[in-house]
Design a protein around this motif. Structure first.
Motif, PDB file in Angstrom:
ATOM      1  N   GLY A  53       0.837  -1.197   0.000  1.00  0.00           N
ATOM      2  CA  GLY A  53       0.000   0.000   0.000  1.00  0.00           C
ATOM      3  C   GLY A  53       0.864   1.235   0.000  1.00  0.00           C
ATOM      4  O   GLY A  53       2.054   1.189  -0.313  1.00  0.00           O
ATOM      5  N   ARG A  54       0.269   2.348   0.362  1.00  0.00           N
ATOM      6  CA  ARG A  54       0.987   3.625   0.368  1.00  0.00           C
ATOM      7  C   ARG A  54       1.831   3.769   1.630  1.00  0.00           C
ATOM      8  O   ARG A  54       1.399   3.403   2.720  1.00  0.00           O
ATOM      9  N   VAL A  55       3.025   4.302   1.450  1.00  0.00           N
ATOM     10  CA  VAL A  55       3.917   4.559   2.579  1.00  0.00           C
ATOM     11  C   VAL A  55       4.494   5.963   2.425  1.00  0.00           C
ATOM     12  O   VAL A  55       4.986   6.325   1.352  1.00  0.00           O
ATOM     13  N   GLY A  56       4.409   6.746   3.487  1.00  0.00           N
ATOM     14  CA  GLY A  56       4.997   8.078   3.495  1.00  0.00           C
ATOM     15  C   GLY A  56       6.158   8.136   4.463  1.00  0.00           C
ATOM     16  O   GLY A  56       6.121   7.510   5.522  1.00  0.00           O
ATOM     17  N   VAL A  57       7.197   8.882   4.077  1.00  0.00           N
ATOM     18  CA  VAL A  57       8.396   9.016   4.911  1.00  0.00           C
ATOM     19  C   VAL A  57       8.671  10.498   5.121  1.00  0.00           C
ATOM     20  O   VAL A  57       8.704  11.275   4.155  1.00  0.00           O
ATOM     21  N   SER A  58       8.876  10.898   6.363  1.00  0.00           N
ATOM     22  CA  SER A  58       9.118  12.304   6.685  1.00  0.00           C
ATOM     23  C   SER A  58      10.513  12.732   6.259  1.00  0.00           C
ATOM     24  O   SER A  58      11.341  11.918   5.832  1.00  0.00           O
ATOM     25  N   GLU A  59      10.779  14.016   6.413  1.00  0.00           N
ATOM     26  CA  GLU A  59      12.136  14.503   6.267  1.00  0.00           C
ATOM     27  C   GLU A  59      12.983  13.958   7.417  1.00  0.00           C
ATOM     28  O   GLU A  59      12.465  13.601   8.481  1.00  0.00           O
ATOM     29  N   VAL A  60      14.288  13.915   7.212  1.00  0.00           N
ATOM     30  CA  VAL A  60      15.194  13.507   8.280  1.00  0.00           C
ATOM     31  C   VAL A  60      15.255  14.613   9.332  1.00  0.00           C
ATOM     32  O   VAL A  60      15.331  15.794   8.995  1.00  0.00           O
ATOM     33  N   PHE A  61      15.182  14.237  10.616  1.00  0.00           N
ATOM     34  CA  PHE A  61      15.298  15.225  11.685  1.00  0.00           C
ATOM     35  C   PHE A  61      16.272  14.698  12.733  1.00  0.00           C
ATOM     36  O   PHE A  61      16.613  13.507  12.748  1.00  0.00           O
ATOM     37  N   GLU A  62      16.737  15.589  13.606  1.00  0.00           N
ATOM     38  CA  GLU A  62      17.863  15.258  14.481  1.00  0.00           C
ATOM     39  C   GLU A  62      17.514  15.161  15.954  1.00  0.00           C
ATOM     40  O   GLU A  62      18.326  14.679  16.744  1.00  0.00           O
ATOM     41  N   SER A  63      16.352  15.620  16.358  1.00  0.00           N
ATOM     42  CA  SER A  63      15.985  15.575  17.774  1.00  0.00           C
ATOM     43  C   SER A  63      14.681  14.806  17.936  1.00  0.00           C
ATOM     44  O   SER A  63      13.731  15.004  17.177  1.00  0.00           O
ATOM     45  N   ILE A  64      14.652  13.945  18.951  1.00  0.00           N
ATOM     46  CA  ILE A  64      13.477  13.103  19.173  1.00  0.00           C
ATOM     47  C   ILE A  64      12.226  13.928  19.436  1.00  0.00           C
ATOM     48  O   ILE A  64      11.106  13.488  19.162  1.00  0.00           O
TER      49      ILE A  64
END
Length: 400
Positions: free
Chosen positions: A256-267
């Motif tokens: 199905g569809r999968v979305g991935v966020s931008e890379v980030f550095e803090s939890i």
């Protein structure tokens, strides 16, 4: 409870009572033996603490011999629960139990050895002592397993609450997201992405927990949570496992569809990344099998993030086109899409559509007339592009 038909020999009773009168030295000797043979107890308890813990078990064992019956092992159940709650390995607890019982037997033999008659009588009580050990071992193990089950259930609930806080950014106990991350054994800083898929998008034989295990085998730490409208995952990258490898892995297991966020550095940026991942997923038409990154889907995300505005724009710009028969609509909209995809080249659009470039120009002119837009004006081109994206991503709402 098992009972014997005869009373315990008076000489054996006297031996038991002698040991009961000297409990302090007896339990200290047992504690010393256990700590010598089981190093775990050296760090876990002092010799005095272990002796105090042994005392109720020794009393129970000797009373069983005196009464000539193996009573219900209440003390063993309590010991099992206490050791489980403190995380002492079950094998270590059982070994210590056997060491203590064997030493108690040796002490009874020593007390009775000067008198051959007492030694013979003690043999008659041996079955009670070892039967007591067997019953106590079973009770201890059951109690230990009960605590493990309770802890697993409690830990599962705590983990689920921590995951809910991590992805929503809302905590109910006053703890910050950094504390939540620590509870989930996640780093507070690093390189992260959030992944959002359609519900059940992960292959049926590989649910989110299996994805977590599979990534862990690659040295990648991740946590996942199933929600009513999505599967959410937080992935912490390593130098050897970055975004391209993650994309390929997700593409290999999703349906199905999968979305991935931008890379980030803090939890602490996780909740914002959840929004990005969901927008990236929703930027793909329903029913597709695509992994979409947020930085590749910003325009589509803009369209789906405010559906009412996007639907209104599509109807305003393409309303007359959408009144045509479905086949004619698709021809005009596919042509416009090919023209955008090829950077405004009628020739290249024709190649994609397997038709002559003049046919492309004819269709575009017809669409321009129906929409009232001029493909030479940047503002009109922008509106057409956004309207086309709305038709692509929100077809049911646009055509209501």
């Amino acid at each position: 409870m098992t009972s014997q038909d005869t009373a315990t020999d008076a000489r054996v009773v006297a031996a038991c009572e002698t040991l009961l009168d000297d409990l302090d030295s007896l339990t200290l000797r047992m504690a010393r033996l256990i700590r010598e043979d089981e190093p775990y107890y050296v760090d876990y308890m002092t010799e005095r603490q272990l002796a105090d813990a042994i005392r109720p078990n020794v009393i129970s064992g000797l009373q069983n011999v005196i009464q000539n019956e193996a009573n219900r092992p209440t003390v063993a159940r309590r010991t099992g629960r206490e050791r489980a709650e403190h995380g002492v390995p079950l094998a270590t607890v059982m070994h210590a139990y056997r060491i203590g019982t064997l030493h108690l037997w040796h002490e009874l033999v020593r007390q009775c050895s000067p008198d051959p008659g007492s030694s013979q009588a003690l043999l008659g009580s041996a079955s009670v002592l070892w039967n007591s050990l067997d019953m106590s071992s079973q009770a201890l193990t059951t109690a230990y397993r009960d605590v493990e089950t309770e802890q697993l259930f409690r830990d599962s609930r705590l983990r689920e609450a921590a995951l809910a806080s991590l992805f929503s950014g809302i905590t109910t106990n006053g703890r910050g997201l950094a504390d939540v991350a620590a509870a989930l054994r996640l780093p507070k800083v690093g390189l992260f992405v959030v992944v959002a898929s359609d519900p059940q998008a992960m292959e049926q034989n590989r649910p989110s927990v299996s994805v977590e295990r599979a990534l862990s085998s690659l040295g990648v730490r991740s946590v996942w949570r199933s929600e009513p409208d999505s599967e959410l995952g937080l992935v912490a990258f390593t130098p050897a496992h970055r975004t391209d490898r993650l994309d390929r892995y997700l593409a290999s297991i999703t349906t199905g569809r999968v979305g991935v966020s931008e890379v980030f550095e803090s939890i602490v940026a996780t909740p914002q990344a959840v929004t990005q991942a969901l927008l990236a997923r929703d930027a793909v038409p329903a029913g597709s099998n695509v992994v979409m990154r947020f930085d590749e889907a910003r325009v589509a995300a803009l369209v789906t993030s405010v559906p009412e505005v996007s639907v209104g724009l599509a109807r305003q710009v393409l309303g007359r086109v959408l009144e045509l028969p479905v086949d004619e609509q698709e021809v005009l909209l596919d042509t416009l899409d090919a023209w955008f995809t090829t950077g405004g080249s009628a020739r290249d659009a024709g190649h994609r559509l397997h038709c002559h470039q003049n046919t492309v120009r004819y269709r575009l002119n017809k669409l321009a007339q129906l929409s009232g837009r001029d493909l030479r004006r940047p503002g009109d081109v922008t509106r057409l592009y956004l309207a086309l994206e709305a038709v692509r991503l929100l077809p049911d709402q646009v055509r209501e």
